[in-house]
Design an enzyme around this catalytic site. Structure first.
Site, mmCIF file in Angstrom:
data_model
loop_
_atom_site.group_PDB
_atom_site.id
_atom_site.type_symbol
_atom_site.label_atom_id
_atom_site.label_comp_id
_atom_site.label_asym_id
_atom_site.label_seq_id
_atom_site.Cartn_x
_atom_site.Cartn_y
_atom_site.Cartn_z
ATOM 1 N N ASP A 115 -0.501 2.473 -44.981
ATOM 2 C CA ASP A 115 0.928 2.714 -44.767
ATOM 3 C C ASP A 115 1.582 1.407 -44.353
ATOM 4 O O ASP A 115 0.961 0.572 -43.679
ATOM 5 C CB ASP A 115 1.147 3.775 -43.698
ATOM 6 C CG ASP A 115 0.834 5.181 -44.195
ATOM 7 O OD1 ASP A 115 0.918 5.415 -45.413
ATOM 8 O OD2 ASP A 115 0.526 6.051 -43.362
ATOM 9 N N ASP A 133 4.081 8.027 -50.579
ATOM 10 C CA ASP A 133 4.717 9.112 -49.817
ATOM 11 C C ASP A 133 6.151 9.329 -50.287
ATOM 12 O O ASP A 133 6.614 10.463 -50.421
ATOM 13 C CB ASP A 133 4.719 8.789 -48.317
ATOM 14 C CG ASP A 133 3.340 8.738 -47.708
ATOM 15 O OD1 ASP A 133 2.458 9.508 -48.147
ATOM 16 O OD2 ASP A 133 3.136 7.927 -46.793
#
Length: 167
Positions: A115, A133
């Site tokens: 991330d 995402d």
């Protein structure tokens, strides 16, 4: 959206996400923050769970298995969707590209998801996430938008048809 375009979106989404993750992994230190805008930064972190690090204690293979099951279901839905529903088909392609990139490639090869996107202010920050995402979220929004458009179209056509009692 026909099959070649559908597959091209999936492959492009995976390629872009994996390329950016490679750059983040090779050029940023863990927990390094690089402000891009006053409210947006790059922040390298590893996520062993799912969205927002939920279920980070679950077995990696269980998470992969769940992801595969969801991807099969989304693929089935996409296959049943009329190619004329471009927004829904684009949405399904984005969902599959994000799920494949995060939940299969990252988890199988790395054991975690990379991330790197952080929205923040000096006193608040949103959960760190990645492009995959965002693809999943935008894809879900496009599928919902397509359904709303279809529902409104049917509602308008019904209003123009015979009234109560069949005319």
């Amino acid at each position: 959206m026909r099959l070649p375009a559908f597959l091209a979106v999936i492959v492009a989404g995976i390629g872009i996400d994996q390329w950016i993750k490679h750059l983040v992994e090779t050029r940023m230190a863990m927990h390094e923050l690089i402000d891009v805008l006053p409210f947006l930064g790059l922040f390298r972190i590893h996520n062993t769970g799912i969205a927002f690090s939920m279920f980070s204690g679950l077995d990696r293979m269980l998470l992969i298995g769940l992801a595969v099951a969801v991807m099969i279901f989304v693929g089935w839905l996409a296959a049943r969707t009329d190619p004329a529903h471009v927004l829904a088909r684009l949405g399904f392609a984005l969902i599959l590209s994000g799920a494949f990139s995060n939940n299969l490639i990252d988890r199988l090869l790395l054991g975690y998801v990379v991330d790197y996107i952080l929205f923040h202010t000096p006193t608040w920050s949103f959960a760190v996430f990645n492009l995959a995402d965002a693809f999943i979220s935008v894809g879900a929004g496009l599928v919902i938008l397509d359904e709303v458009i279809l529902w409104r179209r049917h509602a308008r056509q019904g209003a123009k048809g015979p009234g109560p009692g069949g005319g």
